[in-house]
Scaffold this active site. Structure first.
Site, mmCIF file in Angstrom:
data_model
loop_
_atom_site.group_PDB
_atom_site.id
_atom_site.type_symbol
_atom_site.label_atom_id
_atom_site.label_comp_id
_atom_site.label_asym_id
_atom_site.label_seq_id
_atom_site.Cartn_x
_atom_site.Cartn_y
_atom_site.Cartn_z
ATOM 1 N N ALA A 126 -16.449 4.308 -1.117
ATOM 2 C CA ALA A 126 -15.739 3.759 -1.921
ATOM 3 C C ALA A 126 -16.193 3.534 -3.501
ATOM 4 O O ALA A 126 -15.490 3.566 -4.428
ATOM 5 C CB ALA A 126 -15.102 2.230 -1.711
ATOM 6 N N THR A 139 -18.759 5.997 -4.556
ATOM 7 C CA THR A 139 -19.068 7.183 -5.110
ATOM 8 C C THR A 139 -17.646 8.000 -5.240
ATOM 9 O O THR A 139 -17.421 8.874 -6.346
ATOM 10 C CB THR A 139 -19.983 8.174 -4.509
ATOM 11 O OG1 THR A 139 -19.250 8.241 -3.055
ATOM 12 C CG2 THR A 139 -21.234 7.414 -4.353
ATOM 13 N N SER A 177 -17.074 12.831 -0.831
ATOM 14 C CA SER A 177 -17.892 13.155 0.350
ATOM 15 C C SER A 177 -18.137 14.542 0.271
ATOM 16 O O SER A 177 -18.043 15.160 -0.702
ATOM 17 C CB SER A 177 -16.708 12.945 1.576
ATOM 18 O OG SER A 177 -15.596 13.919 1.378
ATOM 19 N N PHE A 206 -17.405 9.589 2.884
ATOM 20 C CA PHE A 206 -16.796 9.213 1.749
ATOM 21 C C PHE A 206 -17.194 7.774 1.773
ATOM 22 O O PHE A 206 -17.166 7.030 2.665
ATOM 23 C CB PHE A 206 -15.278 9.215 1.974
ATOM 24 C CG PHE A 206 -14.356 8.601 0.796
ATOM 25 C CD1 PHE A 206 -14.079 9.390 -0.381
ATOM 26 C CD2 PHE A 206 -13.897 7.394 1.105
ATOM 27 C CE1 PHE A 206 -13.470 8.952 -1.454
ATOM 28 C CE2 PHE A 206 -13.325 6.838 -0.353
ATOM 29 C CZ PHE A 206 -12.842 7.672 -1.462
ATOM 30 N N ASP A 248 0.914 -1.185 0.175
ATOM 31 C CA ASP A 248 0.008 0.050 0.121
ATOM 32 C C ASP A 248 0.788 1.411 0.015
ATOM 33 O O ASP A 248 1.961 1.305 0.746
ATOM 34 C CB ASP A 248 -1.006 0.095 1.266
ATOM 35 C CG ASP A 248 -1.952 -0.853 0.899
ATOM 36 O OD1 ASP A 248 -2.684 -0.990 -0.050
ATOM 37 O OD2 ASP A 248 -2.883 -1.498 2.107
ATOM 38 N N ASP A 300 -5.814 -4.559 5.800
ATOM 39 C CA ASP A 300 -6.585 -4.619 7.322
ATOM 40 C C ASP A 300 -8.061 -4.407 7.362
ATOM 41 O O ASP A 300 -8.627 -4.688 8.428
ATOM 42 C CB ASP A 300 -5.997 -3.400 8.087
ATOM 43 C CG ASP A 300 -6.197 -2.033 7.405
ATOM 44 O OD1 ASP A 300 -6.725 -2.126 6.147
ATOM 45 O OD2 ASP A 300 -5.900 -0.885 7.736
ATOM 46 N N ASP A 345 -10.156 -5.885 2.068
ATOM 47 C CA ASP A 345 -8.770 -6.480 1.601
ATOM 48 C C ASP A 345 -8.934 -8.293 1.578
ATOM 49 O O ASP A 345 -8.057 -8.928 1.281
ATOM 50 C CB ASP A 345 -7.787 -5.975 2.447
ATOM 51 C CG ASP A 345 -7.401 -4.629 2.106
ATOM 52 O OD1 ASP A 345 -7.317 -4.220 1.132
ATOM 53 O OD2 ASP A 345 -7.119 -3.859 3.175
#
EC number: 7.2.2.6
Length: 685
Positions: A378, A380, A383, A376, A306, A521, A525
């Site tokens: 994932a 769209t 925010s 927020f 990441d 995490d 994932d």
């Protein structure tokens, strides 16, 4: 050399492991075990007058063969002792505690006091200030500060709250403040702490594929040498009869020859190397759920890392407002602050602070404005905030562009250029737009700067030397990702990553025969973690991520993946180095035992006695003693591991052959000669 607290229990365990069933698990050392029993029987026979050799010589050989078995047992017991000590510290955190079981998943529901062992998966408990969390679970309501030092060793408390990726809690940790409602996710005996203890103790340690393959090779080599040694007795009998001189080689000498020639060194240390590898992972605060995962870490070809928190510091800060044509910069800052007041991320807070610093814009009474904040998402990738007659959105450029165009607006080319320029600098662009009277317009761009961690480029260069490909995974657009990737020195990057693209990337590399490692995490994932060969879940992550991974990082440090690969490499290097040494040091034993056993019949073989050993019995006994003592001398190396060096496979092979191959050939000669001199000086032969 060894921890005194571990030596005494390891010595006791060495004798406990003398059971035939236990010895049979290691075929190479089982041959030594059988040889020890055989020579002991021959010694008893010699005492009864049926001597094939002097009773004292047979006893000496028998004792040193028993020592060889015990030293191998000691190596394994010492490695297991380190693991048991680590498990004991973990077990202190595991104790039966009282639990406040709720009839309903709500803090005001009736409470029934019970014990942690009575809780089952799906039960709901209330944990308040000062309470110990009774079982593994997910926070479904509330927020609390939790002391996880008993598990992670980190004294700083962590925040656990419902929703998101920080909702997982571990049994045995303590709530320091506030309260949480926890849904139990594991039955007694199946909790994370129970699995940690079992893995650390080695109770469920299974041989890894490489370890199994090496064991098969060692067994095959031992069988070949056993058959070859067995033919020497009839050959010796025939030779003595034909030459009418010399004496038939004794069974004691042949047993000593077999034990010295089979790979006893690596056979005695192989299990200890595997246990020590798991222990080193634990010392790094990483729990591996299988030895296979540790080994796979050493064979990894591709690392998926990441960007945020791993390659970069992760605390992106708003650094500039770039207004769209016809928009005042202060108006952009005002709208950006309004959209970020409920955003508790470091990025959101930095936008609020930047607007305050630049234009002295203070926070407003949002309740009076009847504002409704949009978190927020994932999906769209935006925010914002909704107020009567006005909507404000901030987010990724393409997402805001779609939003504007869907609401009769136009995305100015100047804003697209600004987005590209910000991304090209390695920063993250956020576009701000507002909707008034059904028409959307773009207000401008917020630049978020991220900083690449110091020294990370050099570490990636080391991985590249080892043939490992690094892939940066980020949700940023391709321009931003490319800039950060170039600055960090990674080999490739995956931009605008989603759970589906991560999974597809892993499968693509695996289809090429490569082993892939990654960290994660969140629940999103979990699919990729389940697919990866080495999957490191963060301890602060969700239960789904932990269950999908085959390792858990107690420190929740994404850069730990690099260290995990290094530990895996070190374990493989240690195993390879000691295997090379074990096979190489057999050469000197040929020069010691072969002349001693057969020179009476074939005097020409005395030319092989390059060490000029005192007598045949001294030569055989010196080789047997060296064969036993070298196991003890190599135990620290097996436990600590060969020093890790970021080198390619070809370079490592050359170093391995030079140090452990050539060294394995040369070292035994002076050592065996020294032992021979000591035996002669004290008159023991």
């Amino acid at each position: 050399m060894f921890d005194p607290a571990l030596v005494r229990p390891a010595i006791v365990d060495s004798f406990r492991k003398l059971k035939p069933r236990t010895q049979l698990r290691n075929p190479v050392m089982f041959c030594v075990y059988v040889g020890s029993v055989l020579t002991t029987i021959l010694w008893i026979a010699a005492l009864m007058g049926q001597a094939e050799a002097p009773a004292g010589f047979i006893l000496a050989v028998a004792l040193w063969l028993w020592f060889t078995v015990l030293f191998a047992n000691f190596a394994e017991a010492l490695a297991e002792g380190r693991s048991k000590a680590q498990a004991a510290s973990l077990r202190q955190a595991k104790r039966d505690v009282m639990a406040k079981k709720l009839n309903e998943p709500h803090p005001k529901a009736p409470i029934r006091i019970t014990t942690a062992t009575d809780l089952r998966k799906g039960d709901v408990v209330l944990v308040e200030t000062g309470d110990v969390i009774p079982a593994d679970g997910e926070v479904i309501e509330g927020v609390a500060s939790v002391d996880e030092s008993a598990i992670t060793g980190e004294s700083a408390p962590v925040i656990r709250e419902s929703g998101g990726d920080f909702s997982s809690v571990t049994g045995g940790t303590r709530v320091l403040s506030d309260w949480i409602v926890v849904r139990v996710t594991a039955n007694p005996g199946e909790a994370f702490l129970d699995r940690m203890i079992a893995m650390v103790e080695g109770a469920k340690r299974q041989k890894t594929p490489n370890e199994i393959a090496l064991t098969i090779l060692l067994v095959a080599l031992s069988i070949v040498l056993l058959l070859a040694t067995a033919t020497l007795l009839p050959f010796s009998m025939f030779s003595v009869e034909a030459a009418k001189m010399g004496h038939v080689v004794t069974i004691t000498a042949l047993t000593a020859l077999l034990v010295c020639l089979i790979p006893t060194t690596i056979g005695g240390l192989l299990s200890a190397i595997g246990v020590a590898g798991m222990s080193r992972m634990m010392q790094a605060n990483v729990i591996a759920t299988s030895g296979r995962a540790v080994e796979a870490a050493g064979d990894v070809d591709v690392l998926l890392l990441d960007k945020t928190g791993t390659i970069t510091l992760g605390n992106r800060q708003a650094s500039a407002f770039v207004a769209a044509p016809g928009v005042n910069e202060e108006a952009l800052a005002d709208a950006a602050q309004l959209a970020s007041l409920a955003d508790e991320t470091p990025e959101g807070r930095s936008i609020v602070v930047l607007a305050k610093q630049r234009f002295n814009i203070r926070q407003r009474d949002m309740a009076a404005l009847h504002a409704v904040f949009l978190a927020f998402s994932a999906q769209t990738r935006m925010s914002g905030v909704d107020m009567p007659g006005r909507e404000i959105r901030k987010g990724a450029a393409d997402a805001v562009k779609n939003y504007v165009e869907q609401h009769n607006g136009r995305f100015p080319s100047e804003v697209s250029t600004a987005v590209d320029e910000v991304a090209r600098r390695g920063s993250t662009p956020l576009v701000v737009a507002e909707l008034n009277d059904g028409v959307a317009r773009v207000l401008g761009v917020i630049e978020l700067k991220d900083v690449v961690k110091g020294g990370i480029k050099e570490r990636f260069a080391e991985l590249r030397k080892m043939g490992i490909k690094t892939v940066m995974v980020t949700g940023d657009n391709r321009l931003t990702a490319a800039a950060i990737a170039a600055e960090a020195g990674v080999d490739d990057f995956l931009a605008q990553a989603t759970p589906e693209t991560k999974l597809a990337t892993i499968r693509e590399h695996q289809a090429q025969g490569k082993l892939v490692a990654m960290t994660g995490d969140g629940t999103n994932d979990a699919p990729a973690l389940a697919q990866a060969d080495v999957a490191v879940a963060m301890n602060t992550g969700t239960q789904a991520a932990k269950e999908a991974g085959n390792m858990v990082d107690l420190d929740s440090n994404p850069t730990k993946l690099i260290e995990i690969v290094e530990i895996g490499k070190q374990m493989l290097m240690t195993r390879g180095s000691l295997t090379t040494f074990s096979i190489a040091n057999d050469v000197a034993k040929y020069f010691a035992i072969i002349p001693a056993a057969f020179a009476s019949t074939y005097p020409q073989l005395r030319v092989l006695d390059v060490m000029h050993l005192t007598s045949p019995s001294s030569a055989i006994l010196s080789a047997v003693i060296f064969n036993a003592l070298i196991i003890v001398m190599l135990i620290p190396l097996a436990l600590k591991g060969v020093k890790y060096r970021p080198l390619g496979a070809a370079t490592l092979l050359r170093r391995n052959l030079l140090i452990y191959g050539l060294g394995g050939i040369l070292l035994p000669f002076p050592c065996i000669k020294l032992i021979d001199m000591v035996l002669t000086a004290f008159g023991w032969v």
